[in-house]
Design a protein around this motif. Structure first.
Motif, PDB file in Angstrom:
ATOM      1  N   ALA A 178       0.893  -1.251   0.062  1.00  0.00           N
ATOM      2  CA  ALA A 178       0.048   0.003   0.101  1.00  0.00           C
ATOM      3  C   ALA A 178       0.905   1.280   0.017  1.00  0.00           C
ATOM      4  O   ALA A 178       1.720   1.375   0.904  1.00  0.00           O
ATOM      5  N   GLN A 196       1.085   5.421  -0.297  1.00  0.00           N
ATOM      6  CA  GLN A 196       0.364   6.555  -0.014  1.00  0.00           C
ATOM      7  C   GLN A 196       1.580   7.701  -0.147  1.00  0.00           C
ATOM      8  O   GLN A 196       2.564   7.683   0.739  1.00  0.00           O
ATOM      9  N   GLN A 202      -7.707   9.753  10.897  1.00  0.00           N
ATOM     10  CA  GLN A 202      -6.855   9.237   9.842  1.00  0.00           C
ATOM     11  C   GLN A 202      -6.345  10.487   8.808  1.00  0.00           C
ATOM     12  O   GLN A 202      -5.515  10.323   8.031  1.00  0.00           O
ATOM     13  N   ARG A 203      -7.297  11.361   8.603  1.00  0.00           N
ATOM     14  CA  ARG A 203      -7.370  12.190   7.670  1.00  0.00           C
ATOM     15  C   ARG A 203      -6.040  12.991   7.745  1.00  0.00           C
ATOM     16  O   ARG A 203      -5.561  13.899   6.683  1.00  0.00           O
ATOM     17  N   LEU A 205      -1.541   4.269  10.721  1.00  0.00           N
ATOM     18  CA  LEU A 205      -2.259   3.629   9.883  1.00  0.00           C
ATOM     19  C   LEU A 205      -1.644   2.461   9.414  1.00  0.00           C
ATOM     20  O   LEU A 205      -2.518   1.382   9.360  1.00  0.00           O
ATOM     21  N   ALA A 249      -4.062  -1.209   9.859  1.00  0.00           N
ATOM     22  CA  ALA A 249      -3.873  -2.098   8.691  1.00  0.00           C
ATOM     23  C   ALA A 249      -3.725  -3.641   9.359  1.00  0.00           C
ATOM     24  O   ALA A 249      -4.018  -4.484   8.783  1.00  0.00           O
ATOM     25  N   ARG A 294     -12.185   1.928   2.495  1.00  0.00           N
ATOM     26  CA  ARG A 294     -11.966   2.431   3.808  1.00  0.00           C
ATOM     27  C   ARG A 294     -10.700   3.356   3.873  1.00  0.00           C
ATOM     28  O   ARG A 294     -11.001   4.502   4.647  1.00  0.00           O
ATOM     29  N   LEU A 295      -9.733   3.420   3.132  1.00  0.00           N
ATOM     30  CA  LEU A 295      -8.806   4.447   3.071  1.00  0.00           C
ATOM     31  C   LEU A 295      -9.107   5.610   2.307  1.00  0.00           C
ATOM     32  O   LEU A 295      -8.955   6.952   2.515  1.00  0.00           O
ATOM     33  N   ASP A 296     -10.065   5.645   1.246  1.00  0.00           N
ATOM     34  CA  ASP A 296     -10.727   6.591   0.744  1.00  0.00           C
ATOM     35  C   ASP A 296     -11.579   7.281   1.614  1.00  0.00           C
ATOM     36  O   ASP A 296     -11.768   8.504   1.747  1.00  0.00           O
ATOM     37  N   LEU A 324      -7.503   9.266   1.722  1.00  0.00           N
ATOM     38  CA  LEU A 324      -6.051   8.773   1.587  1.00  0.00           C
ATOM     39  C   LEU A 324      -6.249   8.292   0.377  1.00  0.00           C
ATOM     40  O   LEU A 324      -6.486   7.164   0.113  1.00  0.00           O
ATOM     41  N   VAL A 368      -4.686   6.143  -2.382  1.00  0.00           N
ATOM     42  CA  VAL A 368      -3.513   5.083  -2.359  1.00  0.00           C
ATOM     43  C   VAL A 368      -3.497   4.442  -3.586  1.00  0.00           C
ATOM     44  O   VAL A 368      -4.572   4.401  -4.459  1.00  0.00           O
ATOM     45  N   GLY A 382     -10.681   4.647  11.959  1.00  0.00           N
ATOM     46  CA  GLY A 382      -9.420   4.302  11.766  1.00  0.00           C
ATOM     47  C   GLY A 382      -8.485   4.103  13.148  1.00  0.00           C
ATOM     48  O   GLY A 382      -7.287   3.706  12.972  1.00  0.00           O
TER      49      GLY A 382
END
Length: 538
Positions: free
Chosen positions: A7, A9, A33-34, A111, A115, A158-160, A164, A166, A319
């Protein structure tokens, strides 16, 4: 055979979080997490940066260079590594802020810990891989989400939600997964097993995680794509580039293993459950923890093992990750024991536990396990000993979990026959074997005075049993006395002022028992022996 997920970023940022006001922190709690998005986050004043405004991060050097940029700056022709002076000369309205690598590293670490909801085997990018992502060993975990593509879609979704952007890739080797995630045209890619060479061929040589000097030299020699290196004779490359180039190529192709440093060693026994609806209450958390331990118990029983330490990881919707640790004096397979200590741990950390909008995934892992040894008991003593052992260990576990391991202490025997030195106060042991100390050969009083107190003793003969005892202003008429026990100080510690002691256990007519000693051997060490009270019995 392993399957690795990489992953990436590229623009991580956490330092701007320190500039937020308390009200802003409450408003942004649902998106904790943003703060990992760097070049699109905020101005120094805290105001959001409009997407159309070019915004870059620069390193703090004498000649600053761009280390991150948003899409607007990239559309203007700027690139990572370009000097800030050249960028300002080309674009007048350029928003700039200093990069903070340490804050970015901490944000990436948070982060990566989040995960672990997919797999406990997580490793950060290291060496020349950059600091913009992490690896996941998803071997044996993808079926839990419906396959590799379903896992990638879930992770991307979830990351979106955390804002984020990625790039994700799954491959047989970490090197191929890293290369595809960084340089492939599609943001989400699954490389089939055995197709590493085909996936790497059209990628630039930088995808092999080479040193910048090595990549520039290859380009000058005409090797711009990895396919140009495949199938070539290895001897010229080994002579020109030492071992780096061939090592990276072999790692990407799976010919050479690539050991990774995991955040935490993967547990042997772990159970994870994703919930349809997030939970926040203590009873709901304990109910899920009980079900997770019920899933682990058959596996522990099949291996003849038990859990000494367990960790319950609670993954929040936003998160964040909360962890609860419990420890046992003896290995256990009982869900009831785990739930009992988890309840105590929740009560102890209730004020520090941040549930946010709830926990959507819970994972229970055995961090320390031990084999359960069978013991042979007689039919007469087995029930009594087992019940006493269970009560003792349950009490010890509850005290340690509620008060903390450092707050629970007990007397530990010391290899010394001198009464003042044969015990010491230490932290409560982590094993039941050390908790039960061996009894001395002679009976000792449960209460030993910190300092022996002088007393007056009357005996019919110099070496006869005591008949009267005067202590603390009271006279006690003695009815019984045991044979004296002579205790001499250790010769390697002996001082000139430390005489021999003759201890005797006496009982008065009312049933009170005292532990006395006579200091010095009459006629040899002293002419007038003195008596002291050193302990009393209940």
């Amino acid at each position: 055979m392993h399957r690795w997920l990489a992953a990436e970023q590229r623009d991580l940022r956490a330092a701007e979080q320190r500039d937020l006001r308390a009200a802003e922190q409450r408003d942004l709690r649902a998106a904790e997490q943003r703060d990992l998005r760097a070049a699109e986050r905020r101005r120094p004043s805290g105001a959001p940066v409009a997407p159309r405004i070019p915004f870059v991060l620069a390193d703090a050097t004498d000649a600053p260079r761009i280390v991150a940029l948003n899409p607007a700056a990239e559309a203007c022709g700027l690139a990572i590594g370009e000097t800030l002076a050249d960028a300002r000369a080309r674009i007048g309205a350029l928003e700039v802020r200093l990069a903070e690598p340490e804050a970015d590293r901490k944000a990436l670490l948070r982060l990566a810990r989040w995960a672990t909801r997919y797999t406990p085997s997580v490793a950060l990018f290291r060496e020349h891989s950059g600091s913009d992502g992490f690896f996941l060993d998803v071997t044996g975990a993808t079926h839990l989400l419906g396959g590799e593509e379903a896992m990638l879609r879930d992770l991307a979704r979830r990351l979106d939600a955390f804002d984020l952007p990625v790039r994700l890739a799954i491959a047989e080797t970490p090197g191929t997964a890293w290369a595809v995630s960084h340089y492939a045209r599609t943001p989400v890619t699954v490389v089939p097993a055995g197709a590493e060479g085909q996936a790497l061929g059209p990628l630039p040589v930088e995808a092999l995680r080479l040193l910048p000097e090595t990549a520039r030299t290859l380009r000058r020699l005409g090797f711009k794509r990895i396919r140009a290196l495949q199938g070539q004779h290895r001897a010229p490359f080994a002579a020109r580039f030492e071992k780096e180039l061939l090592r990276r190529l072999d790692q990407a192709m799976g010919r050479t293993p690539e050991p990774l440093v995991l955040l935490t060693p993967p547990p042997v026994y772990v159970a994870t459950r994703s919930l349809v609806e997030p939970i926040t209450t203590e009873d709901a958390i304990l109910a899920v923890a009980d079900r997770l331990m019920q899933d682990l118990a058959p596996r522990l029983e099949a291996d003849g093992a038990g859990a000494r330490r367990l960790r319950l990881s609670l993954y929040r919707v936003d998160g964040g990750v909360e962890r609860l640790d419990v420890a046992f004096s003896l290995p256990t397979q009982s869900p009831a024991d785990v739930t009992r200590l988890m309840r105590l741990e929740l009560e102890r950390t209730a004020r520090c536990l941040e549930a946010g909008f709830g926990f959507e995934t819970l994972s229970l892992a055995v961090t320390v396990g031990e084999r359960i040894e069978t013991r042979q008991h007689t039919l007469a003593t087995a029930p009594e000993e087992s019940a006493r052992a269970r009560r003792s260990t349950a009490l010890l576990d509850a005290l340690r979990q509620r008060l903390g391991a450092a707050s629970v202490r007990h007397l530990t025997p010391v290899a010394s026959h001198w009464p003042s030195r044969n015990e010491m106060l230490t932290a409560a042991p982590s094993t039941a074997a050390a908790w039960s100390a061996a009894r001395p050969a002679r009976l000792r009083p449960p209460l030993i005075l910190p300092r022996p107190e002088p007393a007056e003793v009357i005996a019919l003969l110099p070496d006869g049993p005591p008949q009267r005892l005067r202590w603390r202003g009271k006279l006690f008429r003695l009815a019984h006395a045991e044979a004296p026990e002579r205790i001499a100080p250790e010769w390697w510690r002996r001082k000139a002022s430390e005489p021999t002691r003759d201890y005797v256990l006496v009982e008065d007519v009312a049933g009170r028992r005292f532990w006395l000693y006579r200091e010095g051997i009459p006629g040899r060490e002293t002419a007038a022996p003195r008596w002291f009270v050193h302990g009393v019995f209940a």
